[in-house]
Design a protein around this motif. Structure first.
Motif, PDB file in Angstrom:
ATOM      1  N   ILE A  29       3.999   3.662 -13.098  1.00  0.00           N
ATOM      2  CA  ILE A  29       4.657   2.573 -14.306  1.00  0.00           C
ATOM      3  C   ILE A  29       5.585   3.947 -15.078  1.00  0.00           C
ATOM      4  CG2 ILE A  29       4.980   1.497 -15.880  1.00  0.00           C
ATOM      5  CD1 ILE A  29       2.811   0.018 -14.522  1.00  0.00           C
ATOM      6  N   THR A  30       6.569   4.329 -15.147  1.00  0.00           N
ATOM      7  CA  THR A  30       6.894   5.624 -15.707  1.00  0.00           C
ATOM      8  C   THR A  30       6.948   4.664 -17.352  1.00  0.00           C
ATOM      9  OG1 THR A  30       9.086   5.214 -15.402  1.00  0.00           O
ATOM     10  CG2 THR A  30       8.082   6.434 -13.919  1.00  0.00           C
ATOM     11  N   ASP A  31       7.856   3.626 -17.773  1.00  0.00           N
ATOM     12  CA  ASP A  31       7.532   3.396 -19.147  1.00  0.00           C
ATOM     13  C   ASP A  31       6.871   2.433 -19.661  1.00  0.00           C
ATOM     14  OD1 ASP A  31       9.626   4.473 -21.621  1.00  0.00           O
ATOM     15  OD2 ASP A  31       8.757   2.036 -21.240  1.00  0.00           O
ATOM     16  N   LYS A 315      21.743  11.280 -22.489  1.00  0.00           N
ATOM     17  CA  LYS A 315      21.373  12.141 -23.637  1.00  0.00           C
ATOM     18  C   LYS A 315      22.628  12.083 -24.708  1.00  0.00           C
ATOM     19  CE  LYS A 315      18.565  16.010 -24.275  1.00  0.00           C
ATOM     20  NZ  LYS A 315      17.047  17.055 -23.450  1.00  0.00           N
ATOM     21  N   ASP A 316      23.725  12.995 -25.083  1.00  0.00           N
ATOM     22  CA  ASP A 316      24.333  13.129 -25.794  1.00  0.00           C
ATOM     23  C   ASP A 316      24.798  12.133 -26.482  1.00  0.00           C
ATOM     24  OD1 ASP A 316      24.090  15.707 -24.475  1.00  0.00           O
ATOM     25  OD2 ASP A 316      26.154  16.153 -24.292  1.00  0.00           O
ATOM     26  N   LEU A 317      25.545  10.783 -25.462  1.00  0.00           N
ATOM     27  CA  LEU A 317      25.626   9.597 -26.641  1.00  0.00           C
ATOM     28  C   LEU A 317      24.461   9.303 -26.695  1.00  0.00           C
ATOM     29  CD1 LEU A 317      27.969   7.461 -24.630  1.00  0.00           C
ATOM     30  CD2 LEU A 317      28.719   9.483 -26.503  1.00  0.00           C
ATOM     31  N   PHE A 318      23.279   9.056 -27.146  1.00  0.00           N
ATOM     32  CA  PHE A 318      22.339   8.701 -27.935  1.00  0.00           C
ATOM     33  C   PHE A 318      21.444   9.056 -28.898  1.00  0.00           C
ATOM     34  CE2 PHE A 318      20.621   5.250 -23.267  1.00  0.00           C
ATOM     35  CZ  PHE A 318      22.163   4.517 -23.527  1.00  0.00           C
ATOM     36  N   THR A 319      21.613  10.195 -28.577  1.00  0.00           N
ATOM     37  CA  THR A 319      21.674  11.873 -29.397  1.00  0.00           C
ATOM     38  C   THR A 319      22.353  11.602 -30.664  1.00  0.00           C
ATOM     39  OG1 THR A 319      20.614  12.803 -28.072  1.00  0.00           O
ATOM     40  CG2 THR A 319      20.941  13.831 -30.143  1.00  0.00           C
ATOM     41  N   PHE A 320      23.398  11.674 -30.881  1.00  0.00           N
ATOM     42  CA  PHE A 320      24.960  11.041 -31.623  1.00  0.00           C
ATOM     43  C   PHE A 320      24.548   9.956 -32.099  1.00  0.00           C
ATOM     44  CE2 PHE A 320      28.603  10.010 -33.647  1.00  0.00           C
ATOM     45  CZ  PHE A 320      27.956  11.050 -34.434  1.00  0.00           C
ATOM     46  N   THR A 337      13.615   2.997 -22.260  1.00  0.00           N
ATOM     47  CA  THR A 337      13.509   3.846 -21.193  1.00  0.00           C
ATOM     48  C   THR A 337      14.488   4.770 -21.387  1.00  0.00           C
ATOM     49  OG1 THR A 337      12.352   2.701 -19.253  1.00  0.00           O
ATOM     50  CG2 THR A 337      12.430   4.361 -18.999  1.00  0.00           C
ATOM     51  N   ALA A 338      15.293   5.102 -21.587  1.00  0.00           N
ATOM     52  CA  ALA A 338      16.105   6.174 -21.671  1.00  0.00           C
ATOM     53  C   ALA A 338      15.998   6.844 -22.518  1.00  0.00           C
ATOM     54  CB  ALA A 338      17.512   6.033 -21.462  1.00  0.00           C
ATOM     55  N   ILE A 339      16.025   6.083 -24.135  1.00  0.00           N
ATOM     56  CA  ILE A 339      15.799   6.098 -25.376  1.00  0.00           C
ATOM     57  C   ILE A 339      14.306   7.054 -25.526  1.00  0.00           C
ATOM     58  CG2 ILE A 339      15.630   5.263 -27.943  1.00  0.00           C
ATOM     59  CD1 ILE A 339      17.390   2.943 -26.568  1.00  0.00           C
ATOM     60  N   ASN A 340      13.267   6.603 -25.142  1.00  0.00           N
ATOM     61  CA  ASN A 340      11.617   6.592 -24.944  1.00  0.00           C
ATOM     62  C   ASN A 340      12.074   8.597 -24.168  1.00  0.00           C
ATOM     63  OD1 ASN A 340      10.733   4.897 -27.120  1.00  0.00           O
ATOM     64  ND2 ASN A 340      10.014   4.002 -24.939  1.00  0.00           N
ATOM     65  N   LYS A 341      13.117   8.276 -23.171  1.00  0.00           N
ATOM     66  CA  LYS A 341      12.406   9.635 -22.568  1.00  0.00           C
ATOM     67  C   LYS A 341      12.962  10.805 -23.242  1.00  0.00           C
ATOM     68  CE  LYS A 341      14.514  11.949 -18.582  1.00  0.00           C
ATOM     69  NZ  LYS A 341      14.495  11.740 -17.126  1.00  0.00           N
ATOM     70  N   PHE A 342      14.464  10.386 -24.030  1.00  0.00           N
ATOM     71  CA  PHE A 342      14.875  11.324 -24.355  1.00  0.00           C
ATOM     72  C   PHE A 342      13.890  11.807 -26.225  1.00  0.00           C
ATOM     73  CE2 PHE A 342      18.305  10.736 -22.186  1.00  0.00           C
ATOM     74  CZ  PHE A 342      18.070  11.201 -21.078  1.00  0.00           C
ATOM     75  N   ASN A 343      13.132  10.624 -26.405  1.00  0.00           N
ATOM     76  CA  ASN A 343      12.072  10.801 -27.376  1.00  0.00           C
ATOM     77  C   ASN A 343      13.159  10.406 -28.845  1.00  0.00           C
ATOM     78  OD1 ASN A 343       9.644  11.445 -27.846  1.00  0.00           O
ATOM     79  ND2 ASN A 343      10.465  14.094 -26.883  1.00  0.00           N
ATOM     80  N   LEU A 344      14.041   9.439 -28.373  1.00  0.00           N
ATOM     81  CA  LEU A 344      14.951   9.276 -29.949  1.00  0.00           C
ATOM     82  C   LEU A 344      14.573   7.315 -30.354  1.00  0.00           C
ATOM     83  CD1 LEU A 344      18.169   9.886 -27.727  1.00  0.00           C
ATOM     84  CD2 LEU A 344      17.255  11.190 -29.456  1.00  0.00           C
ATOM     85  N   ALA A 345      13.340   7.185 -30.041  1.00  0.00           N
ATOM     86  CA  ALA A 345      13.052   5.959 -30.679  1.00  0.00           C
ATOM     87  C   ALA A 345      12.959   5.467 -32.339  1.00  0.00           C
ATOM     88  CB  ALA A 345      11.750   5.100 -30.028  1.00  0.00           C
ATOM     89  N   LYS A 346      12.367   6.662 -33.015  1.00  0.00           N
ATOM     90  CA  LYS A 346      12.662   6.098 -34.722  1.00  0.00           C
ATOM     91  C   LYS A 346      13.564   5.593 -35.082  1.00  0.00           C
ATOM     92  CE  LYS A 346      11.469   9.849 -37.182  1.00  0.00           C
ATOM     93  NZ  LYS A 346      11.521  11.846 -36.057  1.00  0.00           N
ATOM     94  N   ASN A 347      14.578   6.563 -34.931  1.00  0.00           N
ATOM     95  CA  ASN A 347      15.894   6.104 -36.088  1.00  0.00           C
ATOM     96  C   ASN A 347      16.562   4.766 -35.545  1.00  0.00           C
ATOM     97  OD1 ASN A 347      15.358   7.674 -37.016  1.00  0.00           O
ATOM     98  ND2 ASN A 347      16.746   9.917 -36.514  1.00  0.00           N
ATOM     99  N   PHE A 348      15.906   4.020 -34.191  1.00  0.00           N
ATOM    100  CA  PHE A 348      17.294   2.713 -33.974  1.00  0.00           C
ATOM    101  C   PHE A 348      16.741   1.543 -35.310  1.00  0.00           C
ATOM    102  CE2 PHE A 348      18.389   5.258 -30.676  1.00  0.00           C
ATOM    103  CZ  PHE A 348      19.943   4.657 -29.728  1.00  0.00           C
TER     104      PHE A 348
END
Ligand code: 3PG
Ligand code: MG
Length: 378
Positions: A29-31, A315-320, A337-348
């Motif tokens: 399981i990857t996520d 990655k670029d769009l989600f990071t922005f 899964t993508a948001i977690n992969k790029f470590n972006l979950a916190k600010n949503f």
């Protein structure tokens, strides 16, 4: 909607429909977000001395080979680790072993049945909400709890049908999702921009019509973008795309009506005559829309982000978006899964575990399984 904490559910055999449709690569399981999100309901019922029969789908089963590819066995293992107790796994969603194990199940014991969509081959019984199948599952327990938020846009036998035969309640994950999404729906600060991508083309196209009057901009990626481009006469090679003539006709019509809202990509990352990601110009174009938005909803990814060479758009769009001051929510298994992969979950502001479900709810104010349950449940 009736939730599990509104009535006493104690010492019961409870059938719990979860959405354990998690990404699995080579048996790993990857996520596990969706499994973790099911724990509150499961632990609550165990604390109340119930025994649990867990149901879920995984992937889609159209052939015999799809069965082996879509087994829930890794989920049973992960769930046992998270619950710190045994989770029995049955390699079939129906049959004698299921009847016997469920009958003998003791309080606080947990069993996970194999992928409910095994019952979609050779005949589509689960997905067509076959009521004999629903009745069969209902006979395994005393109470039905629906906590599969990610599946609530599917009035399938294991999600909705069972409710015809048992007292039915929604779980804590569904409650959290509905409360958060209601909050979003009631108070959308404009401009409201939706980014829609991903692979489930025909599903998502169905919701666009309801969404367009509600949003200010609809930015497209993935198979949805190629479907529009194809309908408008562009060559999209072998890219993921709808083949349905009626849909194409409708897309042309929608584009004419909403030309200022529907924003299409202008360049791509192409491999083997297929689009795999957005190009640099499209990324910059989309960022300009995000800059002027006060609410952003992400539903689907920009490309095949699982492979590094196609991950830049996502990655670029989600990071922005993650850094913007807009109210931002995202929905869907792959999206999270993508948001977690790029470590972006916190600010949503909110991450919904359902892609199709959050989209259906935001665009129509309804969920097909909820409608069925409200009309039919015992
Ligand atoms: C999802 O991943 O969106 C849900 O689990 C539903 O899956 P489905 O689109 O195969 O019904
Ligand atoms: Mg999914």
């Amino acid at each position: 909607m009736k939730y599990i904490d509104q009535e006493k559910i104690e010492n019961k055999k409870v059938i719990v429909r979860c959405d354990f449709n998690v990404p699995i690569e080579n048996g790993e399981i990857t996520d596990d977000t969706r499994i973790v999100k099911s724990l509150e309901t499961i632990n609550y019922l165990l604390k109340n001395n119930c025994s649990l029969i867990l149901l879920s789908h995984l992937g889609r089963v159209q052939t015999r080979e799809d069965k082996a590819k879509n087994t829930l066995e890794p989920v049973a293992k992960r769930l046992a680790e998270l619950l710190k107790q045994e989770v029995k796994f049955l390699d079939d969603p129906v049959g004698m072993k299921v009847l016997k194990t469920c009958k003998e199940l003791k309080p606080k014991e947990v069993v996970l049945l194999e992928n409910t969509r095994y019952c979609d081959y050779p005949e589509k019984l689960e997905s067509k909400n076959d009521l004999n199948l629903a009745k069969y599952w209902s006979a395994l327990g005393d109470v039905f709890v629906v906590d599969a938020f990610g599946s609530l846009h599917r009035a399938h036998a294991s999600v909705a049908g069972i409710s015809k035969y048992l007292p039915t309640y929604f779980g804590f994950l569904v409650k959290e999702e509905i409360e958060n999404l209601n909050h979003v729906i009631k108070d959308i600060k404009k401009p409201f921009t939706v980014f829609m991508g991903g692979a489930k083309v025909d599903d998502k196209l169905g919701y666009i019509k309801g969404l367009l009057p509600k949003c200010d901009y609809l930015l497209l990626g993935g198979g949805i973008a190629s479907s529009f481009l194809y309908a408008l006469g562009y060559d999209v090679g072998e890219s993921l795309c709808t083949n349905d003539e009626l849909t194409l006709e409708e897309l042309r019509y929608l584009y004419k009506e909403y030309e200022k809202k529907i924003i299409l990509p202008v360049d791509f990352v192409i491999d083997n005559n297929m689009i795999f990601d957005l190009g640099e110009k499209s990324i910059n174009k989309y960022i300009k829309y995000f800059k002027m938005s006060n609410t952003i909803f992400i539903n689907g990814t920009a490309g095949k982000f699982e492979e590094a060479k196609y991950a830049k758009g996502t990655k670029d769009l989600f990071t922005f978006i993650n850094r913007s001051n807009a109210f931002k929510i995202a929905g869907g298994g792959d999206t999270i899964t993508a948001i977690n992969k790029f470590n972006l979950a916190k600010n949503f502001n909110f991450l919904s575990s359902g892609g199709g479900a959050s989209l259906e709810y935001i665009s129509t104010d309804h969920l097909q399984a909820v409608d069925f349950i409200e009309e039919n449940s015992k």
